[in-house]
Design an enzyme around this catalytic site. Structure first.
Site, PDB file in Angstrom:
ATOM      1  N   ASP A 157       0.615  -1.456  -0.032  1.00  0.00           N
ATOM      2  CA  ASP A 157       0.214  -0.098  -0.334  1.00  0.00           C
ATOM      3  C   ASP A 157       0.955   1.017  -0.002  1.00  0.00           C
ATOM      4  OD1 ASP A 157      -2.084  -1.223  -0.049  1.00  0.00           O
ATOM      5  OD2 ASP A 157      -2.162  -1.723   2.881  1.00  0.00           O
TER       6      ASP A 157
ATOM      7  N   TYR B 124       6.238  -9.112   8.285  1.00  0.00           N
ATOM      8  CA  TYR B 124       5.887  -7.516   8.241  1.00  0.00           C
ATOM      9  C   TYR B 124       6.396  -6.598  10.211  1.00  0.00           C
ATOM     10  CZ  TYR B 124       3.748  -8.105   4.094  1.00  0.00           C
ATOM     11  OH  TYR B 124       2.881  -8.530   3.179  1.00  0.00           O
TER      12      TYR B 124
ATOM     13  N   ASP C 128      -6.783   1.343   8.502  1.00  0.00           N
ATOM     14  CA  ASP C 128      -5.444   1.914   8.588  1.00  0.00           C
ATOM     15  C   ASP C 128      -6.147   3.817   9.006  1.00  0.00           C
ATOM     16  OD1 ASP C 128      -6.006   2.400   5.772  1.00  0.00           O
ATOM     17  OD2 ASP C 128      -4.609   1.767   4.890  1.00  0.00           O
TER      18      ASP C 128
ATOM     19  N   ARG D  74      -4.096  -4.983   7.999  1.00  0.00           N
ATOM     20  CA  ARG D  74      -4.576  -4.369   8.518  1.00  0.00           C
ATOM     21  C   ARG D  74      -6.161  -4.834   9.386  1.00  0.00           C
ATOM     22  NH1 ARG D  74      -6.105  -1.210   3.193  1.00  0.00           N
ATOM     23  NH2 ARG D  74      -5.271  -3.406   2.837  1.00  0.00           N
TER      24      ARG D  74
END
Length: 304
Positions: A49, A77, A91, A187
């Site tokens: 993203d 992550y 988010d 997310r």
């Protein structure tokens, strides 16, 4: 008559690791790489993203054929989850749709809520994901105000650890690290954790640090693309799938579409990178009964 222009020299096939900065799309990175390498034949293995930073794997020239074997690898992550507010995109780029006081949450309760979100779980993707619904991307439908119901998908979260916890007024910020299978939405983990605790949650920062055997520590910056190191197709394919050394005759047969009769016993797994005696990648071979057959052949490098 004007002299003929020399043909442009195409870059060597290879894989490039890039550390994507925030505020730009993965396609923006590909566009920069195309200019830096002087070719349009560049693709990536898995988007990030615009808000996210970190590892983006690019394929150059013939190595784009390897991307399909990379995109499904496990990933790591590092993220920050804010508890106390939910957004319409899960988010920080979204609009806050709910706020609650999370200041009274005990650390033990947070860890207890994380436990059901680890292991193999059924996860409903975020509504602004790239998943297609009736041929259209979910995020496009969301922008049009169209409500869609996305089906839960099985994903694996091997690690979901809290590295740090900070309290700011009514909010609680968690710095976390997640090891997960491809297709996991961080997310959605933030959203589901906030929902489980009854206070709402969303992602405020996201950084991808690993894809399979590739680490962001070895990635080039966007400004350093022109001087970035390129990993050879043979090195990358062997790291991802394992290595199978073949003779010159076997390499020729594989490139011509022939099977290697009775060679399946030479393969430990279902697939492997077939490496010629000169160290080049012939292609990816897979089992077909007792034989080995090429599932993908690499174009042979032309003399420069």
């Amino acid at each position: 008559m004007p002299a003929d222009r020399p043909a442009a020299v195409r870059p060597a096939a290879g894989i490039v690791l890039v550390d994507k900065p925030g505020g730009m799309t993965s396609h923006d990175v590909v566009a920069r790489a195309r200019r830096a390498f002087g070719t349009r034949k560049i693709g990536h293995a898995g988007t990030l993203d615009p808000m996210a930073t970190g590892l983006l794997v690019l394929g150059v020239e013939g190595a784009t054929r390897l991307l399909t074997f990379i995109v499904g690898l496990d990933k790591t992550y590092e993220a920050t989850i804010r508890l106390g507010a939910a957004t319409d995109t899960d988010d920080a780029d979204g609009v806050i749709i709910e706020e609650r006081d999370a200041s009274s949450l005990a650390s033990a309760d947070i860890l207890a809520a994380i436990e059901p979100l680890t292991g193999t779980i059924a996860q409903v993707p975020t509504r602004v994901s790239a998943i297609k619904v009736d041929g259209k991307r979910a995020y496009d439908l969301a922008r049009q105000g169209i409500e869609v119901e996305l089906k839960a998908r099985e994903v694996t979260v091997a690690r979901f650890d809290v590295l740090a916890e900070r309290r700011d007024g009514q909010a609680v910020d968690l710095d976390v690290v997640v090891d997960c299978s491809s297709g996991t939405y961080i997310r959605a983990l933030a959203r589901d954790l906030g929902a489980a605790l009854g206070v709402g949650g969303h992602l405020t920062a996201l950084r991808r640090t690993r894809i399979g055997p590739f680490d962001v520590a070895g990635a080039a910056s966007l400004d350093g693309l022109a001087d970035a190191s390129t990993l050879s197709p043979a090195v990358v394919a062997a790291a991802v799938l394992g290595r199978l050394d073949v003779t010159d005759d076997e390499a020729r047969d594989l490139r011509h579409g022939k099977r290697l009769a009775g060679a399946a016993t030479r393969l430990d797994g279902g697939r492997a990178a077939a490496i010629a005696p000169d160290g080049s990648l012939v292609g990816i071979v897979e089992r077909r009964g007792d034989d080995l057959k090429s599932a993908m052949n690499m174009p042979e490098e032309q003399p420069r």
